[in-house]
Scaffold this motif. Sequence first.
Motif, PDB file in Angstrom:
ATOM      1  N   SER A 192      -7.732  -9.163   8.641  1.00 35.01           N
ATOM      2  CA  SER A 192      -6.390  -9.130   9.232  1.00 35.01           C
ATOM      3  C   SER A 192      -5.329  -9.060   8.153  1.00 35.01           C
ATOM      4  CB  SER A 192      -6.166 -10.368  10.106  1.00 35.01           C
ATOM      5  OG  SER A 192      -7.091 -10.413  11.154  1.00 35.01           O
ATOM      6  N   ASP A 193      -5.507  -9.844   7.086  1.00 38.90           N
ATOM      7  CA  ASP A 193      -4.538  -9.841   5.990  1.00 38.90           C
ATOM      8  C   ASP A 193      -4.480  -8.469   5.326  1.00 38.90           C
ATOM      9  OD1 ASP A 193      -2.647 -11.238   4.315  1.00 38.90           O
ATOM     10  OD2 ASP A 193      -4.177 -11.258   2.749  1.00 38.90           O
ATOM     11  N   ALA A 194      -5.640  -7.854   5.085  1.00 39.25           N
ATOM     12  CA  ALA A 194      -5.678  -6.530   4.459  1.00 39.25           C
ATOM     13  C   ALA A 194      -5.045  -5.478   5.367  1.00 39.25           C
ATOM     14  CB  ALA A 194      -7.119  -6.149   4.126  1.00 39.25           C
ATOM     15  N   ALA A 195      -5.340  -5.538   6.664  1.00 38.09           N
ATOM     16  CA  ALA A 195      -4.771  -4.565   7.599  1.00 38.09           C
ATOM     17  C   ALA A 195      -3.255  -4.735   7.701  1.00 38.09           C
ATOM     18  CB  ALA A 195      -5.414  -4.713   8.977  1.00 38.09           C
ATOM     19  N   LEU A 196      -2.795  -5.971   7.717  1.00 39.20           N
ATOM     20  CA  LEU A 196      -1.359  -6.222   7.785  1.00 39.20           C
ATOM     21  C   LEU A 196      -0.667  -5.771   6.502  1.00 39.20           C
ATOM     22  CD1 LEU A 196       0.960  -7.297   9.475  1.00 39.20           C
ATOM     23  CD2 LEU A 196       0.480  -9.573   8.564  1.00 39.20           C
ATOM     24  N   ALA A 197      -1.297  -6.011   5.363  1.00 44.28           N
ATOM     25  CA  ALA A 197      -0.725  -5.559   4.084  1.00 44.28           C
ATOM     26  C   ALA A 197      -0.597  -4.040   4.070  1.00 44.28           C
ATOM     27  CB  ALA A 197      -1.594  -6.034   2.915  1.00 44.28           C
ATOM     28  N   LYS A 198      -1.606  -3.338   4.584  1.00 44.11           N
ATOM     29  CA  LYS A 198      -1.553  -1.884   4.650  1.00 44.11           C
ATOM     30  C   LYS A 198      -0.438  -1.428   5.584  1.00 44.11           C
ATOM     31  CE  LYS A 198      -4.201   2.223   5.700  1.00 44.11           C
ATOM     32  NZ  LYS A 198      -5.292   2.800   6.450  1.00 44.11           N
ATOM     33  N   ALA A 199      -0.307  -2.077   6.741  1.00 43.75           N
ATOM     34  CA  ALA A 199       0.743  -1.719   7.697  1.00 43.75           C
ATOM     35  C   ALA A 199       2.126  -1.957   7.098  1.00 43.75           C
ATOM     36  CB  ALA A 199       0.567  -2.513   8.993  1.00 43.75           C
ATOM     37  N   VAL A 200       2.290  -3.046   6.364  1.00 41.05           N
ATOM     38  CA  VAL A 200       3.566  -3.338   5.706  1.00 41.05           C
ATOM     39  C   VAL A 200       3.882  -2.267   4.665  1.00 41.05           C
ATOM     40  CG1 VAL A 200       4.711  -4.943   4.093  1.00 41.05           C
ATOM     41  CG2 VAL A 200       3.555  -5.820   6.131  1.00 41.05           C
ATOM     42  N   ALA A 217       4.880   0.918   6.461  1.00 42.23           N
ATOM     43  CA  ALA A 217       6.199   0.782   7.084  1.00 42.23           C
ATOM     44  C   ALA A 217       7.302   0.846   6.030  1.00 42.23           C
ATOM     45  CB  ALA A 217       6.283  -0.523   7.875  1.00 42.23           C
ATOM     46  N   ARG A 218       7.062   0.222   4.867  1.00 39.48           N
ATOM     47  CA  ARG A 218       8.044   0.288   3.781  1.00 39.48           C
ATOM     48  C   ARG A 218       8.211   1.727   3.289  1.00 39.48           C
ATOM     49  NH1 ARG A 218       6.239  -5.124   0.458  1.00 39.48           N
ATOM     50  NH2 ARG A 218       7.598  -6.571   1.585  1.00 39.48           N
ATOM     51  N   ALA A 219       7.109   2.441   3.153  1.00 38.16           N
ATOM     52  CA  ALA A 219       7.169   3.831   2.700  1.00 38.16           C
ATOM     53  C   ALA A 219       7.918   4.694   3.716  1.00 38.16           C
ATOM     54  CB  ALA A 219       5.762   4.376   2.472  1.00 38.16           C
ATOM     55  N   ALA A 220       7.647   4.484   4.996  1.00 36.37           N
ATOM     56  CA  ALA A 220       8.334   5.244   6.043  1.00 36.37           C
ATOM     57  C   ALA A 220       9.824   4.930   6.047  1.00 36.37           C
ATOM     58  CB  ALA A 220       7.712   4.946   7.406  1.00 36.37           C
ATOM     59  N   ARG A 221      10.169   3.656   5.890  1.00 36.02           N
ATOM     60  CA  ARG A 221      11.585   3.272   5.857  1.00 36.02           C
ATOM     61  C   ARG A 221      12.279   3.877   4.638  1.00 36.02           C
ATOM     62  NH1 ARG A 221      13.108  -2.966   5.944  1.00 36.02           N
ATOM     63  NH2 ARG A 221      12.105  -2.852   3.907  1.00 36.02           N
ATOM     64  N   TRP A 222      11.600   3.848   3.470  1.00 35.92           N
ATOM     65  CA  TRP A 222      12.173   4.443   2.263  1.00 35.92           C
ATOM     66  C   TRP A 222      12.421   5.936   2.476  1.00 35.92           C
ATOM     67  CZ3 TRP A 222      11.103   8.421  -0.981  1.00 35.92           C
ATOM     68  CH2 TRP A 222      11.801   8.456  -2.179  1.00 35.92           C
ATOM     69  N   ALA A 223      11.436   6.631   3.048  1.00 35.85           N
ATOM     70  CA  ALA A 223      11.585   8.071   3.286  1.00 35.85           C
ATOM     71  C   ALA A 223      12.749   8.353   4.231  1.00 35.85           C
ATOM     72  CB  ALA A 223      10.285   8.649   3.846  1.00 35.85           C
ATOM     73  N   LEU A 224      12.895   7.529   5.254  1.00 31.82           N
ATOM     74  CA  LEU A 224      13.998   7.701   6.204  1.00 31.82           C
ATOM     75  C   LEU A 224      15.346   7.434   5.525  1.00 31.82           C
ATOM     76  CD1 LEU A 224      14.767   8.263   9.166  1.00 31.82           C
ATOM     77  CD2 LEU A 224      14.552   5.809   9.587  1.00 31.82           C
ATOM     78  N   GLU A 225      15.410   6.358   4.752  1.00 26.69           N
ATOM     79  CA  GLU A 225      16.654   6.007   4.067  1.00 26.69           C
ATOM     80  C   GLU A 225      17.043   7.046   3.013  1.00 26.69           C
ATOM     81  OE1 GLU A 225      15.757   2.110   2.564  1.00 26.69           O
ATOM     82  OE2 GLU A 225      16.243   1.121   4.467  1.00 26.69           O
ATOM     83  N   ASN A 226      16.055   7.748   2.468  1.00 29.43           N
ATOM     84  CA  ASN A 226      16.305   8.708   1.397  1.00 29.43           C
ATOM     85  C   ASN A 226      16.137  10.154   1.842  1.00 29.43           C
ATOM     86  OD1 ASN A 226      16.731   7.043  -1.204  1.00 29.43           O
ATOM     87  ND2 ASN A 226      15.042   6.038  -0.154  1.00 29.43           N
ATOM     88  N   ALA A 227      16.047  10.382   3.143  1.00 38.53           N
ATOM     89  CA  ALA A 227      15.797  11.725   3.681  1.00 38.53           C
ATOM     90  C   ALA A 227      16.868  12.720   3.240  1.00 38.53           C
ATOM     91  CB  ALA A 227      15.699  11.679   5.200  1.00 38.53           C
ATOM     92  N   GLU A 228      18.112  12.297   3.236  1.00 34.74           N
ATOM     93  CA  GLU A 228      19.196  13.203   2.848  1.00 34.74           C
ATOM     94  C   GLU A 228      19.064  13.625   1.385  1.00 34.74           C
ATOM     95  OE1 GLU A 228      24.069  13.354   2.593  1.00 34.74           O
ATOM     96  OE2 GLU A 228      23.132  11.801   3.812  1.00 34.74           O
ATOM     97  N   ALA A 229      18.802  12.675   0.518  1.00 33.82           N
ATOM     98  CA  ALA A 229      18.649  12.991  -0.908  1.00 33.82           C
ATOM     99  C   ALA A 229      17.416  13.864  -1.146  1.00 33.82           C
ATOM    100  CB  ALA A 229      18.550  11.706  -1.727  1.00 33.82           C
ATOM    101  N   ILE A 230      16.349  13.589  -0.433  1.00 31.92           N
ATOM    102  CA  ILE A 230      15.131  14.385  -0.569  1.00 31.92           C
ATOM    103  C   ILE A 230      15.396  15.819  -0.126  1.00 31.92           C
ATOM    104  CG2 ILE A 230      12.780  14.693   0.310  1.00 31.92           C
ATOM    105  CD1 ILE A 230      12.679  11.548   0.445  1.00 31.92           C
ATOM    106  N   ALA A 231      16.092  15.986   0.993  1.00 33.13           N
ATOM    107  CA  ALA A 231      16.424  17.322   1.504  1.00 33.13           C
ATOM    108  C   ALA A 231      17.328  18.063   0.518  1.00 33.13           C
ATOM    109  CB  ALA A 231      17.088  17.223   2.866  1.00 33.13           C
TER     110      ALA A 231
END
Length: 80
Positions: free
Chosen positions: A33-41, A44-58
């Motif tokens: 459970s700890d490993a699966a939750l760490a992976k999900a976190v 989720a952090r990577a997805a949030r970073w990509a969303l927050e930086n989508a304009e700069a990436i584009a």
Amino acid sequence: MRAAVEKARTNVTLSVDTLAAARELGLNVSAISDAALAKAVSEARAARWALENAEAIAERKAWIEANGMPLADVQVMKID
């Protein structure tokens, strides 16, 4: 020697059949459970970073399409 990791107790709700099978197989439910939750976190952090930086990436992608890769003329290994 591994550094001690601080742990916290929590309650989770699991399917009865899955939990029984895990116990029958001797699986460490907490560690899994700890490993699966760490992976999900991490995901989720990577997805949030990509969303927050989508304009700069584009903007960067558009710049590269218009101007080419920086230092492409001196690139040692070419990747097609």
